[in-house]
Structures are given as C-alpha cells and as structure tokens.
Design an enzyme around this catalytic site. Structure first.
Site, PDB file in Angstrom:
ATOM      1  CD  GLN A  31      39.698  46.459  41.805  1.00  0.00           C
ATOM      2  OE1 GLN A  31      40.498  46.010  40.995  1.00  0.00           O
ATOM      3  NE2 GLN A  31      39.219  47.678  41.729  1.00  0.00           N
ATOM      4  CG  HIS A  32      39.138  38.875  46.357  1.00  0.00           C
ATOM      5  ND1 HIS A  32      40.480  38.640  46.176  1.00  0.00           N
ATOM      6  CD2 HIS A  32      38.996  39.298  47.627  1.00  0.00           C
ATOM      7  CE1 HIS A  32      41.122  38.894  47.297  1.00  0.00           C
ATOM      8  NE2 HIS A  32      40.232  39.304  48.194  1.00  0.00           N
ATOM      9  CB  THR A  33      33.983  40.383  42.218  1.00  0.00           C
ATOM     10  OG1 THR A  33      34.237  41.802  42.243  1.00  0.00           O
ATOM     11  CG2 THR A  33      33.462  39.948  43.565  1.00  0.00           C
ATOM     12  CD  GLN A  34      35.662  43.600  38.942  1.00  0.00           C
ATOM     13  OE1 GLN A  34      35.596  43.713  37.731  1.00  0.00           O
ATOM     14  NE2 GLN A  34      34.588  43.456  39.707  1.00  0.00           N
ATOM     15  CG  ASP A 137      31.410  44.499  41.543  1.00  0.00           C
ATOM     16  OD1 ASP A 137      32.293  43.705  41.147  1.00  0.00           O
ATOM     17  OD2 ASP A 137      30.595  44.219  42.437  1.00  0.00           O
TER      18      ASP A 137
END
Length: 264
Positions: A31-34, A137
């Site tokens: 979950q790098h985008t979080q 997301d």
C-alpha cells in the site's frame, strides 16, 4: 542449524527442507500509495461580487523538509474553472496531468461549442474521489474548485472520501483552521458575497496567505493566485506572487511581551 556465514541461524535446508518465508509476507497487498510522502499544504478561496479568488503556495514538502519551492498547485481547467489541490503531490499530478487533461480533450474533441463549466468539473472530481475511496485506494487530496457557472461565482470542495461541500469561503490543510475564520469575518454567509468587491477579496486572501506563512511550518511566501472573473467569462491567473512581508519579516516579534530583552 546452518552455520555458514551467508545463512547464520537458519535451519539446514538439506536436513529440514527449504526455509518457509510465508510468515514474512504480508496478508495484504503493498500500500505504498497510502503513504503520502511529498505533500502540499493549504489552498484558500473566497467568492466576491463577480467571481472567485483562489490561492495556494508553491511549496511541496518531503516530510518536514521544504523540498520543492516551485510546485504550482492550481490548474486552469477549460475556460471557466480553476482547481486547487492540497495533500499528496503525486496524486495531484495524476488528477491534473491525466484525469483532467483527458476530460478536457474528450470534451473539446466533439467541437460542438459546449465548454466545461465549474459545476461539471466539480461533479467529475467528486465522483473520481468517491470511486477511489470505494476501491480502498483513495487519492490523498483535498480539492477546491473555483469558477463561474450559470452567471454566478462557484466554489466547492471535495476530499479523499468523496465528501462534497460548498461555501462562500473555503480553505484546505492548515488553512481550514487559520484562514477560514479570517475569511468568514469578510464573508460570513452567501448573502454577503454581493457586498464584497474584487479588491477586498484579493486583500483578504493575501492576508490569509501571510498568516499561513507565519503560522504554518509547511508553507512558504511564494504563492500562486487565480482570479476567476465573470465579467469576461475568462480566468485571469497571476503566477508566483510574493506575500507582502515587512522589511524585516519577524520584526513584529519585538512587540511581543517576553521576547528578547523586554521585561514581562
């Protein structure tokens, strides 16, 4: 145990079989985008009698590091709208450079004389944000949409949850706590918009940007301002305008009791 240097402390594969790494793998996908890393702070906007004034500083912070000083967080969309974004810079770039660009291209491709207005852009963005929230997301941004729609100034916001909100004075980031009270002194309700001139609205927004520069550690004195005017149905954008500081930026501190050599 396997005492070879490259595998100290591990059981021997030839005796116990290959080592099972499954317990080291997370049960959820990455979950790098979080995890927003490079972020922008406040966007400030105010309606006036004839349009909307919106401003955002040009700093993008890498955590607490003032990393990028030329990041413009306002974007003109079509002929009637300006969008300002605070929050994650990469998500902002996706919205500005991909989602909104594609929207404008698809709209203009038909060449039917119809142009996107502020309410159209806002409706699209609020649904994009809500859709990404439902996918777990989200885009980590708060968006302010300023423009001209149906002969009236338009100002509304949406956030990473897809929550929609409209008011004559709006701000995101730290500005929601520091700038909105100052703006509401000038424009407490929708009826007050008709009494506010263009010059008074610009003055109020400039004062808010000055206060944010002094009080918000993630802001800077370089900012971009956009004035959406209904007089000619066009967007007038002034780039990289400086906050009007005193000759010595922190000279006012000498007047605070307890500062320096002053006796409390």
């Amino acid at each position: 145990m396997n005492h070879l240097p490259e595998a100290w402390g591990r059981p021997r594969d030839d005796v116990y079989g290959a080592y099972d790494h499954s317990h080291l793998r997370p049960s959820m996908p990455n979950q790098h985008t979080q995890e927003p890393i490079v972020t922008g702070t406040s966007v400030v906007a105010l309606k006036y009698n004839g349009g909307v004034v919106i401003a955002a500083d040009n700093l993008a912070s890498y955590g607490s590091l003032a990393r990028f000083s030329n990041m413009e967080r306002l974007k003109q969309v079509g002929t009637h709208t300006v969008v300002g974004a605070s929050g994650d810079i990469s998500d902002m770039q996706y919205l500005f450079d991909t989602a909104l660009e594609d929207l404008v291209i698809k709209e203009e491709y038909q060449n039917d004389g119809h142009h996107l207005r502020a309410k159209h852009v806002y409706s699209y963005l609020s649904r994009v944000m809500y859709h990404r929230r439902n996918k777990f997301d989200p885009l980590w941004n708060v968006l302010l949409v300023a423009g001209w729609d149906d002969g009236k100034p338009f100002l509304a916001s949406t956030d990473l949850l897809g929550t929609t909100f409209s008011a004559p004075a709006l701000a995101s980031g730290f500005g929601a706590s520091l700038a909105v009270p100052l703006l509401r002194r000038v424009c407490p309700d929708e009826e007050s918009v008709a009494k506010i001139s263009r010059e008074r609205a610009i003055e109020a927004v400039e004062e808010c940007m000055k206060v944010l520069f002094y009080r918000d550690a993630r802001s800077t004195n370089k900012y971009t301002m956009a004035i959406v005017s209904g007089e000619d149905n066009k967007v007038d954008i002034e780039w990289k305008k400086d906050v009007e500081l005193q000759k010595q930026s922190w000279k006012f501190a000498e007047e605070i009791r307890g500062y320096g050599a002053q006796i409390v």
